[in-house]
Enzyme design. Structure first.
Site, mmCIF file in Angstrom:
data_model
loop_
_atom_site.group_PDB
_atom_site.id
_atom_site.type_symbol
_atom_site.label_atom_id
_atom_site.label_comp_id
_atom_site.label_asym_id
_atom_site.label_seq_id
_atom_site.Cartn_x
_atom_site.Cartn_y
_atom_site.Cartn_z
ATOM 1 C CB CYS A 118 -0.882 -0.031 1.242
ATOM 2 S SG CYS A 118 -1.604 1.572 1.617
ATOM 3 C CG ASN A 152 9.919 -4.074 -11.904
ATOM 4 O OD1 ASN A 152 10.874 -3.823 -12.631
ATOM 5 N ND2 ASN A 152 8.930 -4.854 -12.265
ATOM 6 C CD GLU A 153 6.501 -3.464 -15.718
ATOM 7 O OE1 GLU A 153 5.664 -4.261 -15.253
ATOM 8 O OE2 GLU A 153 6.882 -3.481 -16.898
ATOM 9 C CB CYS A 160 -6.496 0.036 3.058
ATOM 10 S SG CYS A 160 -5.080 1.143 3.256
ATOM 11 C CD GLU A 305 11.181 -5.406 -17.344
ATOM 12 O OE1 GLU A 305 10.213 -6.024 -17.824
ATOM 13 O OE2 GLU A 305 11.251 -5.097 -16.148
ATOM 14 C CD1 TRP A 313 3.978 -11.351 -19.430
ATOM 15 C CD2 TRP A 313 2.488 -10.419 -20.802
ATOM 16 N NE1 TRP A 313 4.636 -10.375 -20.147
ATOM 17 C CE2 TRP A 313 3.746 -9.790 -20.991
ATOM 18 C CE3 TRP A 313 1.408 -9.981 -21.572
ATOM 19 C CZ2 TRP A 313 3.954 -8.752 -21.907
ATOM 20 C CZ3 TRP A 313 1.610 -8.953 -22.480
ATOM 21 C CH2 TRP A 313 2.867 -8.352 -22.637
ATOM 22 C CD GLU A 353 7.858 -12.842 -14.728
ATOM 23 O OE1 GLU A 353 7.086 -11.980 -15.143
ATOM 24 O OE2 GLU A 353 8.974 -12.590 -14.251
ATOM 25 C CG PHE A 355 6.492 -21.798 -19.592
ATOM 26 C CD1 PHE A 355 7.214 -22.807 -20.212
ATOM 27 C CD2 PHE A 355 5.638 -22.137 -18.544
ATOM 28 C CE1 PHE A 355 7.087 -24.125 -19.807
ATOM 29 C CE2 PHE A 355 5.505 -23.450 -18.133
ATOM 30 C CZ PHE A 355 6.230 -24.450 -18.766
#
Ligand code: GLA
Length: 673
Positions: A118, A152-153, A160, A305, A313, A353, A355
């Site tokens: 959060c 990251n991203e 909440c 990336e 995905w 991940e 694959f």
């Protein structure tokens, strides 16, 4: 402030996420040896290492990371060191459940994956800052360290009670008192008036449609709350290592955060990019993300990336056919990237991940894929001269996250589009025309642009309206798409169906009604280019007030009414499209407007499917078509990648590319200027 130039030092960056903690130490030496073989010069370490670095609250285990950084340094590989704060260890959520996000029903989003924090939780922030500071203290002086990668991203959303309190404080700053909040949110509608701040909540699950202005403010708040997390970590890093630039990797064309506001806080702007190699739009989508990222950076940027082969995905995950990895990597360089990196270096054997492709796949160093990775590394090694250079553009496509968020609301005339579809369609048309464009905020300085395109911006502030008017009055061209300038900053509809100021510029009277098109419904237009023209998604019943009708609706309820108009305003010209013309018609129209504004592609006679972009005295030719192509040249040129000299034409294989030196060293820009 340090910049990307401090990282590149005249070489294109090449590498990827490196997760050595997933492997026994024996593998690390082989990793570094293979990185050298592949020409890798930068790896991102530690993105998801928090549980390894801090196995129990307050403990530190840095020994393994010391060895990794030393090994990389000894191998000549630079390090982009990540703060691991995107994935807190399970103990944080177990001990402090308040650090875990809650969804709109109040349900906890648990650990066991990633991004489970959060942004408003003081406990999360405190722990994140502590590990960040310790990393900077320990590695700030390490010779391998070149760049900081925060989190990251970013994109986690939480609703909440802690978030609710934080949201209220944010709202007080934006609106002042409760009366102003009620006014801005239009709470007279459906008896939503708030009598005390304690009643105000993030949007939670409701019986029927939620308040759109509340949702819009919550998007703004979430973007700002996450940005506070980023800037807090950035400042902890900066205070310790002012010479090392800081980045965080954006998701491509993501509605999540205000990309303009975020980019302004970074030393290096970077993005992750995963076009679908199996789909028809990969190259066009890539070009859009690259143009947007370059514009956010106001210069070179970093591709943090991409996939060497397949992702894992999508429903069906296809690898990249031969040549495509090279082609799309060169496209990014052409459009301003100073580094090409991957997720990830070595393909994981476990986890969700396993694959997802990597530079070094399960098939190992003898694999075809690793062969391509090695070849690409060698080729990028020849393009170091391009680093730090600009990509000239005279067209600005306007884009704004606040308007995008406002078009994500339910209860609109059509749910068949958000801002993204018109943006992609217009950018694609410009890309197919080989007219390089920047993207820009609607309130940005537009003075460097001959043509400003607004595919669709539902929400425009008063300052943005003035900006557009100023651009046209001063002699610029504006091409404006449908359903633009409809709402003000609080998502309040402007009288007349469009801001009066914009109607004046466009020469439009009232917008009487919006007439969206249903799926599969075809609207004919009077021709805009060669052959028949049709339109999709949207129609407007708009009346002209000074503008000339360039194309009209043919048939249907709006037969004869204007589809495309053109108006002289001040010293400039303003076009309005009340619909989304089919791709050929849109291309014809934008090509005409650009031609009238004196804009041309970099070369005449480019075959369809070939992208041509200039950067740093080089001309990149990229064949995205299904077949081989030949590009006519006005003068002989040399391909920097192969050393081959071409006379009158450059042959390009399927997925082929060439990078031509268009200016003789030390000379002018010759015939390619
Ligand atoms: C994102 C993440 C990476 C990885 C890739 C997979 O870009 O940042 O950690 O999950 O997706 O495509």
């Amino acid at each position: 402030m340090p910049t990307l130039n401090d990282v590149t030092r005249g070489r294109l960056l090449y590498g990827g996420d490196y997760n050595p903690e997933q492997w026994p130490e024996e593998v690390w030496a082989e990793d570094v040896a293979l990185m050298r073989e592949a020409g890798v010069n930068l790896v991102t370490v530690g993105v998801f290492s928090w549980a390894r670095l801090e196995p129990r609250p307050g403990e530190r285990d840095f020994g393994w990371l010391d060895r990794v950084l030393d090994l990389l340094h000894a191998g000549g590989v630079g390090v982009c060191l990540a703060t691991p704060t995107a994935s807190p260890p399970p103990w944080l959520g177990a001990r402090h459940p308040g650090t875990l996000p809650r969804d709109e029903t109040g349900a906890v989003v648990w650990y066991g994956s990633r991004n489970h924090f959060c942004a408003s939780s003081p406990v999360y922030r405190e722990h994140a800052l502590r590990i960040t500071a310790d990393l900077a203290d320990r590695y700030g002086g390490h010779p391998a360290l070149r760049l900081w990668h925060v989190n990251n991203e970013y994109g986690t959303v939480c609703r909440c009670d802690t978030t609710a309190r934080h949201f209220r404080a944010w709202l007080r700053r934006r609106h002042g008192d409760l009366d102003a909040l009620n006014e801005a949110w239009g709470t007279a509608f459906w008896s939503q008036r708030y009598g005390s701040w304690a009643e105000v909540l993030p949007p939670r699950r409701t019986q029927y449609l939620p308040n759109p202005a509340q949702s819009l403010d919550f998007h703004r708040f979430t973007s700002d709350a996450l940005l506070e997390c980023f800037t807090a970590e950035r400042d902890a890093l900066r205070s310790r290592t002012p010479h090392i630039p800081v980045t965080t990797n954006f998701m491509p064309l993501s509605a999540g955060q205000d990309g303009w506001a975020w980019a302004a806080e970074e030393d290096v702007v970077s993005v992750d990019l995963y076009p679908d190699p199996g789909g028809p739009d990969g190259a066009a989508y890539g070009a859009l993300v690259q143009d947007l990222t370059r514009s956010q950076a106001h210069g070179p940027w970093l591709l943090t990336e991409q996939a060497a082969g397949a992702v894992n995905w999508r429903g069906v995950n296809q690898p990249k056919p031969e040549g495509l990895l090279r082609l799309w990597s060169l496209q990014a360089v052409a459009r301003g990237a100073d580094g090409i990196c991957f997720f990830q270096w070595r393909q994981s054997r476990q986890g969700s991940e396993k694959f997802h492709s990597a530079m070094l796949p399960h098939a190992g160093p003898r694999s075809r894929l690793f062969g391509r990775v090695r070849e690409l590394g060698a080729e990028l090694g020849k393009l170091g001269g391009v680093t730090g250079t600009a990509v000239p553009a005279r067209i600005a496509v306007l884009h704004d996250w606040h308007s995008w968020w406002a078009t994500l609301q339910p209860g609109r005339p059509s749910d068949r589009f958000t801002q993204e579809q018109p943006l992609r369609a217009w950018h694609r048309a410009l890309w197919e025309l080989n007219l390089t464009c920047d993207l820009a905020h609607p309130e940005a300085d537009l003075s460097g642009y001959a043509l400003v395109a607004v595919p669709q911006l539902y929400l425009l502030t008063d300052a943005a309206l003035d900006n557009l008017a100023g651009h046209v009055r001063g002699g610029g061209t504006l091409v404006c798409g449908f359903f633009t300038g409809v709402a003000d900053a609080d998502d309040r509809i402007r009288p007349g169906g469009m801001a009066a100021r914009l109607r004046e510029v466009l020469g439009i009277g009232l917008v009487h009604e919006w007439w969206p098109l249903a799926e599969g419904e075809l609207q004919h237009l009077t021709p805009l280019g060669d052959g028949q023209s049709t339109a999709a998604l949207w129609r407007e019943d708009a009346e002209t007030a000074g503008a000339t009708t360039v194309a009209a609706y043919r048939g249907g309820e709006l037969d004869g009414r204007p589809a495309v108009t053109r108006h002289s305003f001040g010293a400039g010209t303003a076009w309005y499209l009340t619909t989304l013309p089919d791709p050929a018609a849109l291309r014809a129209l934008l090509g005409r407007a650009a031609g009238e504004a004196g804009l041309r592609p970099p070369l005449p006679g480019l075959p369809a499917g070939v992208e041509a972009v200039r950067r740093g005295g080089l001309l990149f030719l990229l064949n995205h078509g299904r077949d081989p192509a030949a590009v006519p040249l006005p003068a002989p040129a040399t391909d920097l990648l192969t050393g081959r000299r071409y006379g009158r034409r450059v042959p390009l294989a399927r997925h082929g590319a060439a990078v031509l030196r268009t200016a003789p060293p030390g000379g002018g820009d010759g015939a390619y200027a």
